[in-house]
Design a protein around this motif. Structure first.
Motif, PDB file in Angstrom:
ATOM      1  N   ARG A 190       8.188  -7.147   0.039  1.00 34.86           N
ATOM      2  CA  ARG A 190       8.371  -6.917  -1.392  1.00 34.86           C
ATOM      3  C   ARG A 190       9.801  -7.203  -1.837  1.00 34.86           C
ATOM      4  O   ARG A 190      10.762  -7.024  -1.083  1.00 34.86           O
ATOM      5  N   ASP A 191       9.889  -7.633  -3.074  1.00 39.33           N
ATOM      6  CA  ASP A 191      11.194  -7.965  -3.642  1.00 39.33           C
ATOM      7  C   ASP A 191      11.092  -7.997  -5.157  1.00 39.33           C
ATOM      8  O   ASP A 191      10.010  -8.210  -5.707  1.00 39.33           O
ATOM      9  N   LYS A 192      12.237  -7.820  -5.792  1.00 36.43           N
ATOM     10  CA  LYS A 192      12.255  -7.892  -7.260  1.00 36.43           C
ATOM     11  C   LYS A 192      11.927  -9.308  -7.729  1.00 36.43           C
ATOM     12  O   LYS A 192      11.365  -9.513  -8.803  1.00 36.43           O
ATOM     13  N   GLU A 249       9.716 -12.455  -7.364  1.00 41.29           N
ATOM     14  CA  GLU A 249       8.397 -12.755  -6.814  1.00 41.29           C
ATOM     15  C   GLU A 249       8.484 -13.829  -5.727  1.00 41.29           C
ATOM     16  O   GLU A 249       7.891 -13.707  -4.661  1.00 41.29           O
ATOM     17  N   HIS A 250       9.256 -14.892  -6.001  1.00 36.65           N
ATOM     18  CA  HIS A 250       9.270 -16.005  -5.048  1.00 36.65           C
ATOM     19  C   HIS A 250       9.882 -15.614  -3.701  1.00 36.65           C
ATOM     20  O   HIS A 250       9.473 -16.095  -2.657  1.00 36.65           O
ATOM     21  N   LYS A 251      10.852 -14.686  -3.739  1.00 38.40           N
ATOM     22  CA  LYS A 251      11.473 -14.280  -2.465  1.00 38.40           C
ATOM     23  C   LYS A 251      10.481 -13.519  -1.592  1.00 38.40           C
ATOM     24  O   LYS A 251      10.403 -13.737  -0.377  1.00 38.40           O
ATOM     25  N   ALA A 252       9.724 -12.628  -2.230  1.00 38.34           N
ATOM     26  CA  ALA A 252       8.718 -11.870  -1.472  1.00 38.34           C
ATOM     27  C   ALA A 252       7.661 -12.825  -0.936  1.00 38.34           C
ATOM     28  O   ALA A 252       7.232 -12.735   0.216  1.00 38.34           O
ATOM     29  N   LYS A 253       7.268 -13.773  -1.763  1.00 38.80           N
ATOM     30  CA  LYS A 253       6.210 -14.701  -1.376  1.00 38.80           C
ATOM     31  C   LYS A 253       6.669 -15.609  -0.229  1.00 38.80           C
ATOM     32  O   LYS A 253       5.955 -15.804   0.748  1.00 38.80           O
ATOM     33  N   GLU A 254       7.879 -16.124  -0.360  1.00 39.76           N
ATOM     34  CA  GLU A 254       8.391 -17.014   0.689  1.00 39.76           C
ATOM     35  C   GLU A 254       8.455 -16.302   2.040  1.00 39.76           C
ATOM     36  O   GLU A 254       8.068 -16.863   3.074  1.00 39.76           O
ATOM     37  N   ALA A 255       8.963 -15.065   2.008  1.00 43.00           N
ATOM     38  CA  ALA A 255       9.056 -14.305   3.259  1.00 43.00           C
ATOM     39  C   ALA A 255       7.670 -14.089   3.863  1.00 43.00           C
ATOM     40  O   ALA A 255       7.463 -14.270   5.071  1.00 43.00           O
ATOM     41  N   ALA A 256       6.711 -13.716   3.012  1.00 42.02           N
ATOM     42  CA  ALA A 256       5.352 -13.462   3.505  1.00 42.02           C
ATOM     43  C   ALA A 256       4.727 -14.751   4.039  1.00 42.02           C
ATOM     44  O   ALA A 256       4.068 -14.751   5.083  1.00 42.02           O
ATOM     45  N   ASP A 257       4.956 -15.860   3.358  1.00 40.04           N
ATOM     46  CA  ASP A 257       4.419 -17.153   3.800  1.00 40.04           C
ATOM     47  C   ASP A 257       4.959 -17.523   5.175  1.00 40.04           C
ATOM     48  O   ASP A 257       4.226 -17.934   6.067  1.00 40.04           O
ATOM     49  N   PHE A 305      -0.025  -5.428  -7.153  1.00 36.26           N
ATOM     50  CA  PHE A 305       0.849  -6.574  -6.947  1.00 36.26           C
ATOM     51  C   PHE A 305       2.302  -6.228  -7.265  1.00 36.26           C
ATOM     52  O   PHE A 305       3.221  -6.605  -6.548  1.00 36.26           O
ATOM     53  N   LYS A 306       2.487  -5.485  -8.357  1.00 36.28           N
ATOM     54  CA  LYS A 306       3.841  -5.129  -8.736  1.00 36.28           C
ATOM     55  C   LYS A 306       3.944  -3.617  -8.777  1.00 36.28           C
ATOM     56  O   LYS A 306       3.118  -2.954  -9.401  1.00 36.28           O
ATOM     57  N   LEU A 307       4.937  -3.093  -8.087  1.00 39.69           N
ATOM     58  CA  LEU A 307       5.105  -1.647  -8.022  1.00 39.69           C
ATOM     59  C   LEU A 307       6.585  -1.327  -8.123  1.00 39.69           C
ATOM     60  O   LEU A 307       7.393  -1.845  -7.372  1.00 39.69           O
ATOM     61  N   ARG A 308       6.928  -0.466  -9.061  1.00 40.38           N
ATOM     62  CA  ARG A 308       8.325  -0.081  -9.302  1.00 40.38           C
ATOM     63  C   ARG A 308       9.225  -1.316  -9.408  1.00 40.38           C
ATOM     64  O   ARG A 308      10.309  -1.369  -8.848  1.00 40.38           O
ATOM     65  N   GLY A 309       8.724  -2.314 -10.116  1.00 43.00           N
ATOM     66  CA  GLY A 309       9.543  -3.493 -10.369  1.00 43.00           C
ATOM     67  C   GLY A 309       9.603  -4.478  -9.210  1.00 43.00           C
ATOM     68  O   GLY A 309      10.307  -5.477  -9.277  1.00 43.00           O
ATOM     69  N   GLN A 310       8.868  -4.201  -8.131  1.00 36.11           N
ATOM     70  CA  GLN A 310       8.907  -5.120  -6.996  1.00 36.11           C
ATOM     71  C   GLN A 310       7.560  -5.799  -6.794  1.00 36.11           C
ATOM     72  O   GLN A 310       6.518  -5.156  -6.876  1.00 36.11           O
ATOM     73  N   SER A 358      17.627 -10.962   3.832  1.00 37.20           N
ATOM     74  CA  SER A 358      18.274  -9.756   3.326  1.00 37.20           C
ATOM     75  C   SER A 358      17.851  -9.539   1.883  1.00 37.20           C
ATOM     76  O   SER A 358      17.680 -10.479   1.112  1.00 37.20           O
ATOM     77  N   GLY A 359      17.658  -8.278   1.558  1.00 37.70           N
ATOM     78  CA  GLY A 359      17.203  -7.942   0.210  1.00 37.70           C
ATOM     79  C   GLY A 359      15.706  -7.739   0.153  1.00 37.70           C
ATOM     80  O   GLY A 359      15.212  -6.856  -0.534  1.00 37.70           O
ATOM     81  N   VAL A 360      14.969  -8.539   0.923  1.00 31.70           N
ATOM     82  CA  VAL A 360      13.514  -8.379   0.927  1.00 31.70           C
ATOM     83  C   VAL A 360      13.160  -7.172   1.810  1.00 31.70           C
ATOM     84  O   VAL A 360      13.733  -6.989   2.870  1.00 31.70           O
ATOM     85  N   MET A 361      12.248  -6.358   1.333  1.00 31.53           N
ATOM     86  CA  MET A 361      11.806  -5.196   2.110  1.00 31.53           C
ATOM     87  C   MET A 361      10.548  -5.558   2.873  1.00 31.53           C
ATOM     88  O   MET A 361       9.638  -6.161   2.302  1.00 31.53           O
ATOM     89  N   ARG A 362      10.504  -5.192   4.142  1.00 31.01           N
ATOM     90  CA  ARG A 362       9.271  -5.382   4.889  1.00 31.01           C
ATOM     91  C   ARG A 362       8.765  -4.031   5.384  1.00 31.01           C
ATOM     92  O   ARG A 362       9.529  -3.241   5.923  1.00 31.01           O
ATOM     93  N   VAL A 363       7.502  -3.804   5.161  1.00 32.09           N
ATOM     94  CA  VAL A 363       6.899  -2.562   5.617  1.00 32.09           C
ATOM     95  C   VAL A 363       5.797  -2.892   6.614  1.00 32.09           C
ATOM     96  O   VAL A 363       4.995  -3.792   6.370  1.00 32.09           O
TER      97      VAL A 363
END
Ligand code: ADP
Ligand code: ZN
Length: 734
Positions: free
Chosen positions: A647-649, A651-659, A685-690, A720-725
């Motif tokens: 997750r990330d604020k 969208e593209h950063k979260a998506k790229e990391a997941a991809d 899809f979006k939670l607390r702005g992420q 960095s910056g992207v959260m992974r759970v």
């Protein structure tokens, strides 16, 4: 010279080595907290192990600076359990071990010497004592009173000297953050046990046998609502206490079930330690020590009570084992039921998992022989299970045209009847707020939370407002549609607030109460409402799932399930299971005393398996059908799942990391027999702005999933910056 392995409450999966200085040689044990310099800070670490040899790669190791415990905070079995948690749930050992400590031990860097009650009331004696002993610099009455004397290796000498002399004036055990170890208030009512009925006796005798063997064994105690499961736990615990051992009882949410807690304190009085989130740090410390010293024989608490530092554990009970609140939703994301079974195994003691509606995971474990199933099919009072009448709302709406009623004619009549007979009813609706849908009359768009992809709920409360149930955002109702900037906003849908109002309108003579998150924010308000209902100061209690929990309301003869369908629509493979469990639990509140109970279940899906099975009290039938479906779809309990969320604020950063992660995982998938599903936008899809993207890993066994994660970690560092759970055995797929 010896060396200590130390871990910290950080996600980094690494054990750090420190030197043990001569002064601490022999004193330091695994499970003790210490103060060390870590990076540029001084911080608290947990000693996870000791070694005689210096790890070769390090020449100049930093020393352990202070020792913060006189006795290990974590017992050897808890250290083992922590290792299992970190391994199974793929978190760091430090995260797992620190999660086991009470908050006071976790957050406050040091333990402190303090005054006992006797010390408080006789300051002159304390001063005299300090003078005689020749206290260390800085230690005086004032600093002791303020709780500012850290319990360290330095003050330990003083503590040792004081131990002989302190005459109960000083607390030498190390009270965190200066608060006094304080005894919580509790009731002192002793209840006499009733004679067991045959099904209870049969269950108890199986458990007793296992207790006598002092061996690990897991029982799944499945008993219909009102079959007297709690009494079985109480009797088993009696035997454990007689044996000089301790028992841990986990209950899902302690504030919601004060009555359950009372039954334990009522039976065992002072031998019970109740661990709940409202204890002050001092109270918690007091209980923690009573448990560690073996004075408290029974520990009752929610999830984290599993980590009670018992001296001699004899039994673990997990009540309402199906409850999803047993899963911790932050790291470490452990499931307390499964961790409880693990702890029982490590301690070689029996575990009892109890429920009227066990999770399918436990059901399958019973089928495969891993757990022993104990069934109690009848209610204690010999009363039949309540009659469940299903009301098809489609018919009702068709007949009544535009007048779409909240209460069907049948339920309305039943409520009237109940009131006439001076009996009580529960009205269940699992949605809080006034209106659940806020939409534009022109473009039809629903109003969403600005930072979540969640439609907002309208609450009337003291001040009308729109509320996001996920992030708590609140705002005014827009005058025009925020999307098309033109249409008028309309509120529709039914929440408990509106239900309460409708009921009051239709039954002006009735005393109506409401129990949901909004009416229970104040401390003690749960108990207030439950007590008032039990004293019959409320005739009709409207509420969310809070009213479905194990309450025993003898006066309730009617349960109206006003809306049962909302849960069915959730995009989660456990949706049917959850709805079934909720329906059975809420129905089980009716007819628990002499008078028989009846349930009216309003639904648009009268043929759904959850509703049909609940209607016919056909728990086993539900298991069969649902297990078959899970097997066909390759879902738990037939597979293990691992959920990865990026997750990330942006969208593209979260998506790229997941991809990227998914492409690495997919390369390994075939080798390890793991299925990789996704990446896909998460259910929310979006939670607390992420923005959130998820990848699901599926495998018949848990081990390959962890191997995949290890490979991923070795090949791809989360930007960095992207959260992974990482969530193993996730309970929520949203
Ligand atoms: P469950 O947890 O299975 O829903 P409880 O343990 O709450 O059931 O028991 C239901 C009620 O029956 C409680 O009020 C309890 O005190 C009472 N009870 C349990 N066992 C017996 C018994 N053997 N004889 C009489 N009353 C009992
Ligand atoms: Zn929100």
């Amino acid at each position: 010279m010896s060396f200590a392995e130390v871990v910290f409450p950080i996600p980094l999966k690494k054990v750090f080595s420190y030197q043990v200085p001569g002064a601490l040689e022999g004193l330091l044990k695994p499970g003790m907290r210490c103060s060390v310099s870590f990076g540029r800070r001084h911080t608290v670490g947990m000693v996870s192990g000791l070694t005689a040899h210096s790890p070769a790669q390090f020449k100049d190791l930093k020393p352990i600076e202070e020792l913060l415990d006189t006795e290990p905070s974590l017992t050897p079995d808890l250290l083992e359990l922590g290792k299992w948690i970190s391994d199974y749930y793929y978190c760091s050992l430090g995260e797992a071990l620190f999660a086991m400590l009470p908050t006071g031990y976790r957050k406050n860097p040091k333990a402190f010497l303090g005054l006992t009650e006797a010390g408080e009331s006789h300051p002159e004696k304390v001063e005299e004592l300090l003078e005689r002993i020749g206290a260390l610099r800085g230690v005086n009455l004032k600093s002791l009173k303020a709780g500012k004397v850290p319990l360290t290796a330095r003050t330990r000498e003083l503590a040792e000297a004081l131990k002989k002399e302190s005459l109960g004036l000083l607390n030498l055990e190390g009270t965190p953050s200066g608060s006094k170890g304080k005894k919580p208030e509790r009731e002192r009512l002793y209840s006499r046990p009733p004679a067991l009925h045959p099904q209870q006796a049969a269950a108890l005798s199986a458990i007793t046998e296992a207790l006598a063997l002092h061996a690990f064994q897991t029982f799944l105690l499945q008993g219909v609502t009102g079959s007297g499961k709690t009494e079985v736990y109480l009797r088993a615990i009696e035997k454990v206490i007689a044996d000089g051992k301790q028992a841990i009882v986990l209950i899902p949410e302690i504030a919601l079930t004060p009555q359950t807690v009372d039954r334990f304190t009522g039976r065992f009085g002072d031998k019970v330690a109740v661990l709940h989130s409202r204890l002050s740090i001092g109270e918690r410390t007091y209980e923690w020590q009573r448990i560690a010293q073996g004075q408290a024989k029974v520990v009752v608490g929610a999830r984290s009570a599993l980590f009670a530092p018992t001296k001699d554990l004899g039994l673990i009970v997990v009540d309402e084992e199906h409850e999803s609140s047993y899963k911790q939703e932050d790291a470490p994301r452990y499931h307390a039921r499964d961790a409880a079974v693990k702890r029982a195994q490590l301690c070689k003691v029996p575990a009892i998992l109890g429920s009227a509606t066990p999770s399918l995971e436990s059901v399958q474990n019973a089928k495969s022989g891993k757990y022993q199933l104990l069934s109690m099919r009848d209610r204690v009072n010999k009363k039949p299970l309540p009659l469940i009448k299903v009301v098809d709302l489609r018919d009702e709406w068709r007949v009544r045209g535009d007048d779409r009623p909240v209460l069907s004619i049948a339920l309305t009549e039943a409520i009237r009847d109940t009131l006439e007979k001076k009996e009580q009813a529960l009205l269940f609706l699992n949605r809080r707020g006034f209106n659940t849908v806020t939409l534009c009359m022109k473009c039809g768009e629903q109003v969403h939370c600005p930072s979540c992809s969640i439609p907002v709920t309208f609450h009337r409360g003291f001040k009308p407002t729109l509320l996001c149930h996920y992030c708590n955002w609140s705002g005014p109702i827009p005058e025009k549609c925020p999307v098309c900037k033109d249409g008028q906003i309309q509120q529709v849908g039914l929440g408990t607030e509106r239900l309460e109002e409708e009921i009051k309108k239709q039954f002006p003579q009735a005393k109506v109460g409401r129990m949901d998150l909004d009416t229970t924010r104040r401390q003690g308000s749960h108990e207030d409402i439950l007590d008032r209902f039990r004293r019959h100061e409320i005739d009709l209690l409207v509420g969310t799932q809070m009213i479905a929990k194990g309450h025993d309301f003898p006066g309730v003869t009617l349960v109206g399930i006003v809306g049962a369908d909302t849960g069915l629509a959730l995009p989660d493979f456990r949706a049917s299971e959850r709805v079934f469990q909720l329906l059975v639990q809420v129905s089980g509140r009716a007819g628990r005393a002499e008078k028989e109970g009846v349930i009216y279940l309003q639904t648009f899906n009268p043929d759904h398996v959850s509703i049909l099975s609940a209607k016919h009290h056909d728990t086993k039938g539900f298991w069969e059908k649902e297990l078959e479906l899970r097997k066909d779809l390759d879902y738990p309990p037939f597979t293990k799942l691992g959920l990865l969320v990026y997750r990330d604020k942006a969208e593209h950063k979260a998506k790229e990391a997941a991809d990227k992660a998914a492409s690495i995982l997919k390369k390994e998938a075939a080798k390890l027999n793991v299925e990789v599903v996704g990446p896909a936008p998460a259910g929310i899809f979006k939670l607390r702005g992420q923005y959130r993207f998820q990848i699901m890993l599926k495998c018949a066994k848990p081990q390959p999933i962890r191997q995949m994660l290890q490979i991923l970690d070795s090949k791809f560092e989360t930007p960095s910056g992207v959260m992974r759970v990482v969530d193993l055995d996730p309970q929520s797929m949203l």
